[in-house]
Design a protein around this motif. Structure first.
Motif, PDB file in Angstrom:
ATOM      1  N   ILE A  74       0.841  -1.207   0.000  1.00  0.00           N
ATOM      2  CA  ILE A  74       0.000   0.000   0.000  1.00  0.00           C
ATOM      3  C   ILE A  74       0.874   1.254   0.000  1.00  0.00           C
ATOM      4  O   ILE A  74       0.666   2.173  -0.796  1.00  0.00           O
ATOM      5  CB  ILE A  74      -0.957  -0.019   1.222  1.00  0.00           C
ATOM      6  CG1 ILE A  74      -2.013  -1.111   1.051  1.00  0.00           C
ATOM      7  CG2 ILE A  74      -1.621   1.350   1.415  1.00  0.00           C
ATOM      8  CD1 ILE A  74      -2.831  -1.400   2.296  1.00  0.00           C
ATOM      9  N   ARG A  75       1.873   1.251   0.887  1.00  0.00           N
ATOM     10  CA  ARG A  75       2.688   2.461   1.020  1.00  0.00           C
ATOM     11  C   ARG A  75       3.614   2.683  -0.166  1.00  0.00           C
ATOM     12  O   ARG A  75       3.774   3.796  -0.633  1.00  0.00           O
ATOM     13  CB  ARG A  75       3.508   2.394   2.312  1.00  0.00           C
ATOM     14  CG  ARG A  75       2.646   2.506   3.559  1.00  0.00           C
ATOM     15  CD  ARG A  75       3.456   2.134   4.768  1.00  0.00           C
ATOM     16  NE  ARG A  75       4.584   3.040   4.913  1.00  0.00           N
ATOM     17  CZ  ARG A  75       4.651   3.996   5.836  1.00  0.00           C
ATOM     18  NH1 ARG A  75       3.676   4.151   6.698  1.00  0.00           N
ATOM     19  NH2 ARG A  75       5.687   4.773   5.905  1.00  0.00           N
ATOM     20  N   GLU A  76       4.226   1.585  -0.639  1.00  0.00           N
ATOM     21  CA  GLU A  76       5.240   1.733  -1.692  1.00  0.00           C
ATOM     22  C   GLU A  76       4.656   1.770  -3.093  1.00  0.00           C
ATOM     23  O   GLU A  76       5.259   2.357  -3.994  1.00  0.00           O
ATOM     24  CB  GLU A  76       6.263   0.594  -1.624  1.00  0.00           C
ATOM     25  CG  GLU A  76       7.178   0.694  -0.424  1.00  0.00           C
ATOM     26  CD  GLU A  76       8.237  -0.408  -0.420  1.00  0.00           C
ATOM     27  OE1 GLU A  76       8.672  -0.840  -1.502  1.00  0.00           O
ATOM     28  OE2 GLU A  76       8.594  -0.848   0.691  1.00  0.00           O
ATOM     29  N   CYS A  77       3.512   1.115  -3.302  1.00  0.00           N
ATOM     30  CA  CYS A  77       3.010   0.975  -4.674  1.00  0.00           C
ATOM     31  C   CYS A  77       1.612   1.527  -4.873  1.00  0.00           C
ATOM     32  O   CYS A  77       1.388   2.318  -5.787  1.00  0.00           O
ATOM     33  CB  CYS A  77       3.009  -0.506  -5.077  1.00  0.00           C
ATOM     34  SG  CYS A  77       4.601  -1.322  -4.900  1.00  0.00           S
ATOM     35  N   ILE A  78       0.665   1.083  -4.052  1.00  0.00           N
ATOM     36  CA  ILE A  78      -0.741   1.399  -4.345  1.00  0.00           C
ATOM     37  C   ILE A  78      -1.027   2.893  -4.177  1.00  0.00           C
ATOM     38  O   ILE A  78      -1.544   3.539  -5.092  1.00  0.00           O
ATOM     39  CB  ILE A  78      -1.695   0.567  -3.462  1.00  0.00           C
ATOM     40  CG1 ILE A  78      -1.506  -0.931  -3.742  1.00  0.00           C
ATOM     41  CG2 ILE A  78      -3.156   0.985  -3.715  1.00  0.00           C
ATOM     42  CD1 ILE A  78      -2.309  -1.853  -2.832  1.00  0.00           C
ATOM     43  N   ARG A  79      -0.651   3.441  -3.025  1.00  0.00           N
ATOM     44  CA  ARG A  79      -0.973   4.861  -2.813  1.00  0.00           C
ATOM     45  C   ARG A  79      -0.240   5.769  -3.793  1.00  0.00           C
ATOM     46  O   ARG A  79      -0.872   6.675  -4.352  1.00  0.00           O
ATOM     47  CB  ARG A  79      -0.713   5.261  -1.349  1.00  0.00           C
ATOM     48  CG  ARG A  79      -1.819   4.724  -0.430  1.00  0.00           C
ATOM     49  CD  ARG A  79      -1.644   5.160   1.010  1.00  0.00           C
ATOM     50  NE  ARG A  79      -2.648   4.518   1.853  1.00  0.00           N
ATOM     51  CZ  ARG A  79      -2.536   4.374   3.172  1.00  0.00           C
ATOM     52  NH1 ARG A  79      -1.466   4.822   3.813  1.00  0.00           N
ATOM     53  NH2 ARG A  79      -3.499   3.779   3.856  1.00  0.00           N
ATOM     54  N   PRO A  80       1.048   5.546  -4.067  1.00  0.00           N
ATOM     55  CA  PRO A  80       1.708   6.395  -5.068  1.00  0.00           C
ATOM     56  C   PRO A  80       1.051   6.309  -6.451  1.00  0.00           C
ATOM     57  O   PRO A  80       0.885   7.327  -7.120  1.00  0.00           O
ATOM     58  CB  PRO A  80       3.147   5.863  -5.103  1.00  0.00           C
ATOM     59  CG  PRO A  80       3.349   5.246  -3.752  1.00  0.00           C
ATOM     60  CD  PRO A  80       2.019   4.678  -3.370  1.00  0.00           C
ATOM     61  N   ALA A  81       0.642   5.103  -6.864  1.00  0.00           N
ATOM     62  CA  ALA A  81       0.004   4.966  -8.187  1.00  0.00           C
ATOM     63  C   ALA A  81      -1.334   5.699  -8.209  1.00  0.00           C
ATOM     64  O   ALA A  81      -1.654   6.394  -9.187  1.00  0.00           O
ATOM     65  CB  ALA A  81      -0.184   3.486  -8.530  1.00  0.00           C
ATOM     66  N   LEU A  82      -2.107   5.553  -7.145  1.00  0.00           N
ATOM     67  CA  LEU A  82      -3.399   6.264  -7.085  1.00  0.00           C
ATOM     68  C   LEU A  82      -3.179   7.776  -7.095  1.00  0.00           C
ATOM     69  O   LEU A  82      -3.909   8.512  -7.752  1.00  0.00           O
ATOM     70  CB  LEU A  82      -4.184   5.858  -5.832  1.00  0.00           C
ATOM     71  CG  LEU A  82      -4.717   4.414  -5.811  1.00  0.00           C
ATOM     72  CD1 LEU A  82      -5.319   4.097  -4.447  1.00  0.00           C
ATOM     73  CD2 LEU A  82      -5.744   4.179  -6.915  1.00  0.00           C
ATOM     74  N   ALA A  83      -2.122   8.210  -6.400  1.00  0.00           N
ATOM     75  CA  ALA A  83      -1.831   9.651  -6.349  1.00  0.00           C
ATOM     76  C   ALA A  83      -1.441  10.187  -7.726  1.00  0.00           C
ATOM     77  O   ALA A  83      -1.667  11.353  -8.031  1.00  0.00           O
ATOM     78  CB  ALA A  83      -0.716   9.914  -5.333  1.00  0.00           C
ATOM     79  N   ARG A  84      -0.858   9.301  -8.564  1.00  0.00           N
ATOM     80  CA  ARG A  84      -0.524   9.716  -9.937  1.00  0.00           C
ATOM     81  C   ARG A  84      -1.745   9.681 -10.858  1.00  0.00           C
ATOM     82  O   ARG A  84      -1.644   9.939 -12.045  1.00  0.00           O
ATOM     83  CB  ARG A  84       0.558   8.784 -10.516  1.00  0.00           C
ATOM     84  CG  ARG A  84       1.941   8.952  -9.898  1.00  0.00           C
ATOM     85  CD  ARG A  84       3.015   8.219 -10.720  1.00  0.00           C
ATOM     86  NE  ARG A  84       2.800   6.776 -10.764  1.00  0.00           N
ATOM     87  CZ  ARG A  84       3.324   5.914  -9.886  1.00  0.00           C
ATOM     88  NH1 ARG A  84       4.096   6.342  -8.900  1.00  0.00           N
ATOM     89  NH2 ARG A  84       3.083   4.632  -9.994  1.00  0.00           N
ATOM     90  N   GLY A  85      -2.875   9.266 -10.314  1.00  0.00           N
ATOM     91  CA  GLY A  85      -4.105   9.226 -11.103  1.00  0.00           C
ATOM     92  C   GLY A  85      -4.296   7.940 -11.885  1.00  0.00           C
ATOM     93  O   GLY A  85      -5.134   7.877 -12.789  1.00  0.00           O
ATOM     94  N   GLU A  86      -3.506   6.908 -11.565  1.00  0.00           N
ATOM     95  CA  GLU A  86      -3.637   5.650 -12.299  1.00  0.00           C
ATOM     96  C   GLU A  86      -4.779   4.807 -11.744  1.00  0.00           C
ATOM     97  O   GLU A  86      -5.130   4.919 -10.570  1.00  0.00           O
ATOM     98  CB  GLU A  86      -2.321   4.863 -12.206  1.00  0.00           C
ATOM     99  CG  GLU A  86      -1.183   5.597 -12.907  1.00  0.00           C
ATOM    100  CD  GLU A  86       0.203   5.039 -12.601  1.00  0.00           C
ATOM    101  OE1 GLU A  86       1.170   5.593 -13.151  1.00  0.00           O
ATOM    102  OE2 GLU A  86       0.318   4.076 -11.808  1.00  0.00           O
ATOM    103  N   VAL A  87      -5.336   3.975 -12.621  1.00  0.00           N
ATOM    104  CA  VAL A  87      -6.286   2.967 -12.160  1.00  0.00           C
ATOM    105  C   VAL A  87      -5.441   1.785 -11.682  1.00  0.00           C
ATOM    106  O   VAL A  87      -4.578   1.299 -12.409  1.00  0.00           O
ATOM    107  CB  VAL A  87      -7.235   2.499 -13.286  1.00  0.00           C
ATOM    108  CG1 VAL A  87      -8.212   1.454 -12.764  1.00  0.00           C
ATOM    109  CG2 VAL A  87      -7.984   3.686 -13.873  1.00  0.00           C
TER     110      VAL A  87
END
Ligand SMILES: Nc1ncnc2c1ncn2[C@@H]1O[C@H](COP(=O)(O)OP(=O)(O)OP(=O)(O)O)[C@@H](O)[C@H]1O
Ligand SMILES: [Mg+2]
Length: 210
Positions: A74-87
């Motif tokens: 969550i911290r390293e991958c999911i939240r950063p990707a969501l913050a970049r606007g990715e699905v």
């Protein structure tokens, strides 16, 4: 947007994840797939321990190890990707813990949900697809696949827990879907990959057009 894919081993999560990512990209969206547990260096190390038949883990140790791996993801991958606007499309997520450790192993659901609250927090999927397959059909399909920790068709540690366990997990998934009908959609795994994706696609496009 966060989407999770759930279901028993061999139900087609990884296969459909690829299809979904292709579909989203064709629609011009930036999409990313992750697998839970995994991806981060710590997550990969924990995944090996979890899947190794040599680890004689107790139920609680298993629960906590999944939680640590998920937290890193969550911290390293999911939240950063969501913050970049990715699905973000996840191959398993916290419903796997509820289904396998909660419904399957019988760990107190209050504890399971408390851990989700701390570990997952607000990073919850808007859509969860639960691929519903007969456990014997699913196992037959994963047995045919290369498994790094399985030799001569030996099942990994969790699969080796047996069919009755997997039947409880399946019922658990259906109970999760019934409890959260807004978030969860059950996809019957009948027919080939194309037929299964033909059930997934309208669900996706309905959500994306909202
Ligand atoms: N609808 C389908 N019909 C027949 N075979 C399928 C179907 N979907 C996937 N398969 C095949 O079944 C096997 C298992 O599929 P897949 O790896 O996608 O499942 P999975 O849910 O990711 O399993 P695991 O939990 O073990 O990672 C693969 O060999 C895949 O090609
Ligand atoms: Mg898979």
């Amino acid at each position: 947007m966060l989407i999770s894919l759930e279901g028993l081993e061999g139900c087609g999560k990884s296969t459909q994840q690829k299809r979904i990512l292709d579909y989203l990209e064709r629609r011009g969206m930036a999409a990313r797939g992750f697998v839970d547990p995994g991806r981060t260096p710590l997550g990969e190390a924990i995944r090996e321990i979890l899947l190794s038949p040599e680890s004689s883990l107790g139920d609680l140790s298993e629960l906590f190890l999944f939680a640590v791996a998920r937290r890193q993801l969550i911290r390293e991958c999911i939240r950063p990707a969501l913050a970049r606007g990715e699905v973000v499309v996840l191959d398993r997520y916290y419903d796997s813990t509820t289904a396998y450790q909660g419904f399957g192993r019988g760990i107190d659901m209050t504890l399971v949900e408390e851990i989700h609250r701390e570990v997952v927090g607000p990073t919850r999927p808007e859509l969860t697809l639960i691929f519903d397959v007969d456990p014997e059909v699913g196992l037959g399909r994963t047995r045919g696949k290369h498994k790094p920790n399985a030799t001569n068709g030996q099942l990994d540690r969790i699969e080796a827990s047996g069919l009755d366990f997997l039947r409880r997990v399946r019922e658990g998934y259906l109970a999760i879907a019934a409890a959260e009908p807004e978030r969860c959609v059950v996809i019957p795994v009948v027919g080939d990959e194309d037929e299964v994706f033909a059930r997934v696609q309208p669900v996706l496009s309905r959500r994306l057009d909202k």
